[in-house]
Design a protein around this motif. Structure first.
Motif, PDB file in Angstrom:
ATOM      1  N   LEU A 117       2.120   3.679 -22.400  1.00 15.15           N
ATOM      2  CA  LEU A 117       2.251   2.164 -22.854  1.00 15.15           C
ATOM      3  C   LEU A 117       2.192   2.345 -24.584  1.00 15.15           C
ATOM      4  O   LEU A 117       3.118   1.417 -25.116  1.00 15.15           O
ATOM      5  CB  LEU A 117       0.738   1.591 -22.716  1.00 15.15           C
ATOM      6  N   GLU A 153       3.577   0.696 -12.814  1.00 18.29           N
ATOM      7  CA  GLU A 153       2.125   0.260 -13.332  1.00 18.29           C
ATOM      8  C   GLU A 153       2.243  -0.042 -14.762  1.00 18.29           C
ATOM      9  O   GLU A 153       1.682  -0.888 -15.097  1.00 18.29           O
ATOM     10  CB  GLU A 153       1.128   1.148 -12.641  1.00 18.29           C
ATOM     11  N   THR A 154       2.746   0.831 -15.355  1.00 18.01           N
ATOM     12  CA  THR A 154       2.631   0.855 -16.882  1.00 18.01           C
ATOM     13  C   THR A 154       3.922  -0.301 -17.092  1.00 18.01           C
ATOM     14  O   THR A 154       3.376  -1.075 -18.034  1.00 18.01           O
ATOM     15  CB  THR A 154       3.471   2.141 -17.397  1.00 18.01           C
ATOM     16  N   GLN A 156       4.083  -3.075 -15.545  1.00 19.47           N
ATOM     17  CA  GLN A 156       3.403  -4.234 -15.300  1.00 19.47           C
ATOM     18  C   GLN A 156       2.351  -4.626 -16.494  1.00 19.47           C
ATOM     19  O   GLN A 156       2.154  -5.715 -16.845  1.00 19.47           O
ATOM     20  CB  GLN A 156       2.652  -4.280 -13.928  1.00 19.47           C
ATOM     21  N   LYS A 157       2.090  -3.706 -17.368  1.00 21.21           N
ATOM     22  CA  LYS A 157       1.234  -3.658 -18.187  1.00 21.21           C
ATOM     23  C   LYS A 157       1.790  -4.504 -19.663  1.00 21.21           C
ATOM     24  O   LYS A 157       1.306  -4.476 -20.689  1.00 21.21           O
ATOM     25  CB  LYS A 157       0.373  -2.711 -18.437  1.00 21.21           C
ATOM     26  N   LYS A 159       3.608  -6.223 -22.756  1.00 19.38           N
ATOM     27  CA  LYS A 159       3.633  -7.662 -23.061  1.00 19.38           C
ATOM     28  C   LYS A 159       4.821  -7.970 -23.975  1.00 19.38           C
ATOM     29  O   LYS A 159       5.549  -7.018 -24.469  1.00 19.38           O
ATOM     30  CB  LYS A 159       2.376  -7.567 -23.913  1.00 19.38           C
TER      31      LYS A 159
END
Ligand code: NIG
Ligand code: FE
Length: 398
Positions: A117, A153-154, A156-157, A159
């Motif tokens: 991230l 999953e990364t 999805q996080k 922004k």
């Protein structure tokens, strides 16, 4: 934007949908992030007039950009391979001697979600700063169940822009498997169902190319993906006539990407198909490939999209201005075609054309406003004219 909230944007020059010019003194109203009224600012219906009003001061307003093909989540760098290629080693030679996608895989497998991230969010911000409201990001640098899930999953996080993820487990053969067919069976039976169940992505991509995945086994895998409810897209005909571009047509893929090596018959078939040809000229520049036959595809009636293909190997650039510039200079696309490819064409490639890609009633209010002229775009490399980006009617702070 809260439910029911309306915003009026007035005093703007609305770019025509064919990018042939603009209409001055226009206004539109946005409710819940969608366009509910558009027209001349002298005709704003009294009953609709909301409290929130924004004077755009005669700026040009046009759809924001959709970047429909990137590999933005990865660890490490492959800058050393660029030097090797310039000294005479080919992409395939580097790939088959442990470099290429597999070298990024090693670093990506050992990175945590937090580390990924920290590396990826600034890259995503870099797209946002160029007026990108929707960004596609592929997995594909982990090549096993646990770590591909970590990548999705990364994603999805992240922004900023609206993000669409694509599962590209079939990017290269990981060391745990002897043959591409065995690996595809593993992906189809053990990985795809988990991704579906966890709702991590609804798109599946595959790299069909000599020394990577062949179109025969790919077909069975992609059909399996479709049966599970995934949409499909294919990295096709980048380095050779691999059959990927034809398979994309047969399976009704959302897009076939790269599509450099196409024969006349296939070009004509794209003209009659819903499958979008996604053209990635920055990768072609880095790879010293030929450019795709954009003119022939468009003249045949095909929908084309443009994208950066941002990745650490073949296209380590996020620069939309370079992509559009190359499309104009090397692929003879008109400026209007470049804008369309980066908006409505890209929306179709991602299957979101019902809600995004142009400024029409009922669609999302994703737009940029600028003091620049249309002709200032995709002209100066590395230079996206100054603008403000709005996503669902809200100004994005960058
Ligand atoms: O789109 N062709 C396959 N995938 C990427 C390259 C990935 C890499 O070299 O890391 C592409 O060009
Ligand atoms: Fe790619």
């Amino acid at each position: 934007m809260s439910v029911g909230q309306k915003r009026l944007f007035r005093n703007l020059k609305l770019v025509k949908s064919d990018y042939s010019g603009h209409q001055a003194k226009m206004a539109f109203i946005v409710e819940d992030g969608h366009l509910i009224w558009m027209g001349s600012q002298s005709k704003i219906p009294k009953g609709l007039k909301p409290k929130d009003e924004f004077d755009l001061k005669g700026q040009l307003v046009m759809p924001s950009f959709i970047e429909c093909h990137t590999h933005t989540v990865f660890a490490g760098s492959r800058a050393d391979e660029f030097e090797m290629r310039n000294q005479g080693k080919s992409y395939l030679e580097i790939a088959t001697s442990g470099g290429g996608i597999l070298s990024t895989m090693k670093k990506t497998r050992s990175a945590s979600v937090k580390q990924l991230l920290e590396k990826t969010q600034p890259l995503v911000d870099g797209f946002l700063a160029q007026g990108v409201s929707t960004l596609e990001i592929k997995s594909g640098y982990a090549l096993d169940l646990k770590n591909e899930i970590k990548l999705l999953e990364t994603i999805q996080k992240l922004k900023g822009p609206q993000i669409i993820s694509t599962f590209l487990g079939a990017h290269a053969l990981p060391p745990e498997f002897k043959t591409h067919s065995e690996y595809l069976t593993y992906l189809g039976t053990k990985v795809l169902p988990v991704i579906r169940k966890k709702k991590l992505s609804n798109r599946v991509d595959i790299y069909i190319e000599t020394k990577f995945f062949e179109s025969g086994p790919a077909q069975a895998f992609l059909k399996q993906a479709q049966t599970l409810g995934f949409q499909i897209t294919i990295h096709a005909n980048q380095l050779s006539m691999s059959g990927g571009a034809e398979l994309a047509l047969e399976l009704g893929a959302q897009s076939a990407d790269h599509v450099i090596h196409l024969n006349e018959k296939t070009i004509q078939r794209y003209g009659k198909s819903k499958t979008v040809a996604v053209l990635l000229p920055a990768a072609d520049l880095y790879m010293k490939c030929a450019y795709p036959p954009a003119r022939q595809l468009i003249d045949a009636g095909a929908t084309v999209a443009l994208a950066t293909d941002f990745n650490p190997g073949t296209s380590p650039t996020q620069d939309l201005s370079l992509v559009g510039f190359l499309a104009r200079l090397e692929m003879k696309m008109t400026l209007a075609e470049v804008f369309q490819a980066y908006t409505s064409g890209a929306a179709k490639a991602l299957g979101i054309e019902q809600s995004q890609g142009d400024l029409a009633l009922g669609k999302e209010a994703n737009f940029i406003c600028t003091d620049a002229e249309l002709s200032d775009f995709f002209y100066s490399i590395g230079n996206m004219p100054r603008h403000t980006l709005f996503i669902r009617g809200l100004a994005v702070k960058i």
